[in-house]
Design a protein around this motif. Sequence first.
Motif, PDB file in Angstrom:
ATOM      1  N   PRO A 271      31.219  47.302  47.714  1.00 39.88           N
ATOM      2  CA  PRO A 271      31.738  46.809  46.676  1.00 39.88           C
ATOM      3  C   PRO A 271      32.120  47.521  44.969  1.00 39.88           C
ATOM      4  CG  PRO A 271      29.017  46.530  47.009  1.00 39.88           C
ATOM      5  CD  PRO A 271      29.336  47.521  48.034  1.00 39.88           C
ATOM      6  N   VAL A 272      31.556  48.327  45.224  1.00 42.05           N
ATOM      7  CA  VAL A 272      32.626  49.246  44.129  1.00 42.05           C
ATOM      8  C   VAL A 272      33.975  49.272  44.734  1.00 42.05           C
ATOM      9  CG1 VAL A 272      33.122  51.254  42.984  1.00 42.05           C
ATOM     10  CG2 VAL A 272      30.373  50.831  43.863  1.00 42.05           C
ATOM     11  N   GLY A 273      33.590  49.690  45.590  1.00 44.85           N
ATOM     12  CA  GLY A 273      35.748  49.553  46.585  1.00 44.85           C
ATOM     13  C   GLY A 273      36.227  48.721  45.998  1.00 44.85           C
TER      14      GLY A 273
ATOM     15  N   LEU B 215      24.634  40.527  40.463  1.00 47.34           N
ATOM     16  CA  LEU B 215      24.774  38.257  40.457  1.00 47.34           C
ATOM     17  C   LEU B 215      24.636  37.714  38.913  1.00 47.34           C
ATOM     18  CD1 LEU B 215      22.663  37.555  43.158  1.00 47.34           C
ATOM     19  CD2 LEU B 215      24.722  37.589  43.449  1.00 47.34           C
ATOM     20  N   LEU B 216      24.583  38.716  37.608  1.00 48.28           N
ATOM     21  CA  LEU B 216      24.593  38.059  36.336  1.00 48.28           C
ATOM     22  C   LEU B 216      26.284  37.795  35.512  1.00 48.28           C
ATOM     23  CD1 LEU B 216      21.525  40.292  34.818  1.00 48.28           C
ATOM     24  CD2 LEU B 216      21.618  38.071  35.238  1.00 48.28           C
ATOM     25  N   THR B 217      27.272  38.870  37.138  1.00 49.29           N
ATOM     26  CA  THR B 217      28.004  39.112  36.769  1.00 49.29           C
ATOM     27  C   THR B 217      29.423  37.643  37.048  1.00 49.29           C
ATOM     28  OG1 THR B 217      29.082  40.454  38.108  1.00 49.29           O
ATOM     29  CG2 THR B 217      28.179  41.450  36.373  1.00 49.29           C
TER      30      THR B 217
ATOM     31  N   LEU C  94      48.102  36.902  33.324  1.00 50.77           N
ATOM     32  CA  LEU C  94      48.223  38.120  34.443  1.00 50.77           C
ATOM     33  C   LEU C  94      47.401  39.614  33.415  1.00 50.77           C
ATOM     34  CD1 LEU C  94      50.730  37.253  36.349  1.00 50.77           C
ATOM     35  CD2 LEU C  94      48.839  36.981  36.447  1.00 50.77           C
ATOM     36  N   ASN C  95      47.838  39.658  32.352  1.00 49.97           N
ATOM     37  CA  ASN C  95      47.295  40.763  31.677  1.00 49.97           C
ATOM     38  C   ASN C  95      45.850  41.204  31.077  1.00 49.97           C
ATOM     39  OD1 ASN C  95      49.286  42.858  31.968  1.00 49.97           O
ATOM     40  ND2 ASN C  95      50.351  42.066  30.005  1.00 49.97           N
ATOM     41  N   LYS C  96      45.572  39.436  30.468  1.00 51.83           N
ATOM     42  CA  LYS C  96      43.998  39.393  30.471  1.00 51.83           C
ATOM     43  C   LYS C  96      43.062  39.404  31.243  1.00 51.83           C
ATOM     44  CE  LYS C  96      45.011  37.212  25.737  1.00 51.83           C
ATOM     45  NZ  LYS C  96      44.926  36.253  24.959  1.00 51.83           N
ATOM     46  N   THR C  97      44.081  39.009  32.898  1.00 53.50           N
ATOM     47  CA  THR C  97      43.357  39.344  34.014  1.00 53.50           C
ATOM     48  C   THR C  97      42.924  40.413  34.996  1.00 53.50           C
ATOM     49  OG1 THR C  97      43.554  36.859  33.988  1.00 53.50           O
ATOM     50  CG2 THR C  97      43.247  38.018  36.656  1.00 53.50           C
ATOM     51  N   LEU C  98      43.585  41.324  34.422  1.00 57.28           N
ATOM     52  CA  LEU C  98      43.405  42.196  34.963  1.00 57.28           C
ATOM     53  C   LEU C  98      42.734  43.608  34.047  1.00 57.28           C
ATOM     54  CD1 LEU C  98      45.293  44.943  36.758  1.00 57.28           C
ATOM     55  CD2 LEU C  98      46.731  45.395  34.895  1.00 57.28           C
ATOM     56  N   ALA C  99      42.731  43.289  32.674  1.00 56.67           N
ATOM     57  CA  ALA C  99      41.719  43.971  31.819  1.00 56.67           C
ATOM     58  C   ALA C  99      40.132  43.100  32.679  1.00 56.67           C
ATOM     59  CB  ALA C  99      42.003  43.629  30.788  1.00 56.67           C
ATOM     60  N   GLY C 100      40.092  42.145  32.460  1.00 53.56           N
ATOM     61  CA  GLY C 100      38.900  41.341  33.018  1.00 53.56           C
ATOM     62  C   GLY C 100      38.084  41.263  34.868  1.00 53.56           C
ATOM     63  N   THR C 101      39.100  41.579  35.068  1.00 54.01           N
ATOM     64  CA  THR C 101      38.544  42.085  36.539  1.00 54.01           C
ATOM     65  C   THR C 101      38.337  43.713  36.038  1.00 54.01           C
ATOM     66  OG1 THR C 101      40.361  40.559  37.141  1.00 54.01           O
ATOM     67  CG2 THR C 101      39.457  42.878  38.695  1.00 54.01           C
ATOM     68  N   ALA C 102      38.636  44.595  35.863  1.00 51.57           N
ATOM     69  CA  ALA C 102      38.316  45.933  35.404  1.00 51.57           C
ATOM     70  C   ALA C 102      37.245  45.666  34.845  1.00 51.57           C
ATOM     71  CB  ALA C 102      39.122  46.515  34.639  1.00 51.57           C
ATOM     72  N   ARG C 103      37.150  45.283  33.827  1.00 51.01           N
ATOM     73  CA  ARG C 103      35.266  45.134  33.126  1.00 51.01           C
ATOM     74  C   ARG C 103      34.078  43.700  33.991  1.00 51.01           C
ATOM     75  NH1 ARG C 103      38.703  43.311  29.196  1.00 51.01           N
ATOM     76  NH2 ARG C 103      38.393  41.358  29.370  1.00 51.01           N
ATOM     77  N   LEU C 104      35.075  43.377  34.873  1.00 48.31           N
ATOM     78  CA  LEU C 104      33.888  43.102  36.146  1.00 48.31           C
ATOM     79  C   LEU C 104      33.383  44.562  36.781  1.00 48.31           C
ATOM     80  CD1 LEU C 104      32.754  40.441  38.019  1.00 48.31           C
ATOM     81  CD2 LEU C 104      34.857  40.482  39.320  1.00 48.31           C
ATOM     82  N   ALA C 105      34.412  44.366  37.693  1.00 51.58           N
ATOM     83  CA  ALA C 105      33.618  46.240  38.131  1.00 51.58           C
ATOM     84  C   ALA C 105      33.274  46.783  37.419  1.00 51.58           C
ATOM     85  CB  ALA C 105      35.514  46.452  38.126  1.00 51.58           C
ATOM     86  N   LEU C 106      33.230  47.073  36.108  1.00 50.24           N
ATOM     87  CA  LEU C 106      32.730  48.112  35.194  1.00 50.24           C
ATOM     88  C   LEU C 106      30.823  46.849  35.459  1.00 50.24           C
ATOM     89  CD1 LEU C 106      31.781  50.439  33.608  1.00 50.24           C
ATOM     90  CD2 LEU C 106      32.493  49.514  31.616  1.00 50.24           C
TER      91      LEU C 106
END
Length: 180
Positions: A61-63, A130-132, A152-164
């Motif tokens: 899941p990390v990858g 699962l909280l995410t 799309l830039n906000k989605t990119l940043a949001g995806t990075a936050r999700l991963a974190l």
Amino acid sequence: LVVGVAAILAALAYTGGPLPFGYYGLGEFFVFLFFGVVAVCGTYYVQALGLTPAVLVASAPVGLLVTAILVVNNYRDIDTDRQANKRTLAVRIGRKNAWREYVALIVISYLILPILWLAFGFTPAVLLPLLTVPIAMRLVRTLGVAMDGPTLNKTLAGTARLALFFCLLLALGISVSALI
């Protein structure tokens, strides 16, 4: 040392050399491999001097989520990459299928959690990521309709936050499981 050298060579080969794999639709595979499997398993190995199947599964899941960051980036850049003859996977498969790839990466990340719990003896704490899910659902919906750069830039940043957040909660869940 070997893993470090391989990672550096892979980073250089992403956009350079005779066959830059980022330009041939192979970026997702190498991001998954190096930022997921190699990073997690390598870190574990350095500390434990061994690997387990649970560590390999936990690296997935990390990858996958880090790969999702690349997918959003490539999704955003489809038009300019096509003009520059950069044949990323998103360019090759188009927006609709790149969105499907993004959804699959995120969904599979969450589907691995019960496997960690049920097959590898972790406690239910390993389900903390699962909280995410609400964040992930919002990002999936946004990417499915977004076409403008700022969104799309906000989605990119949001995806990075999700991963974190997902990875922090996964690490916490695994740590709690080890204490119990």
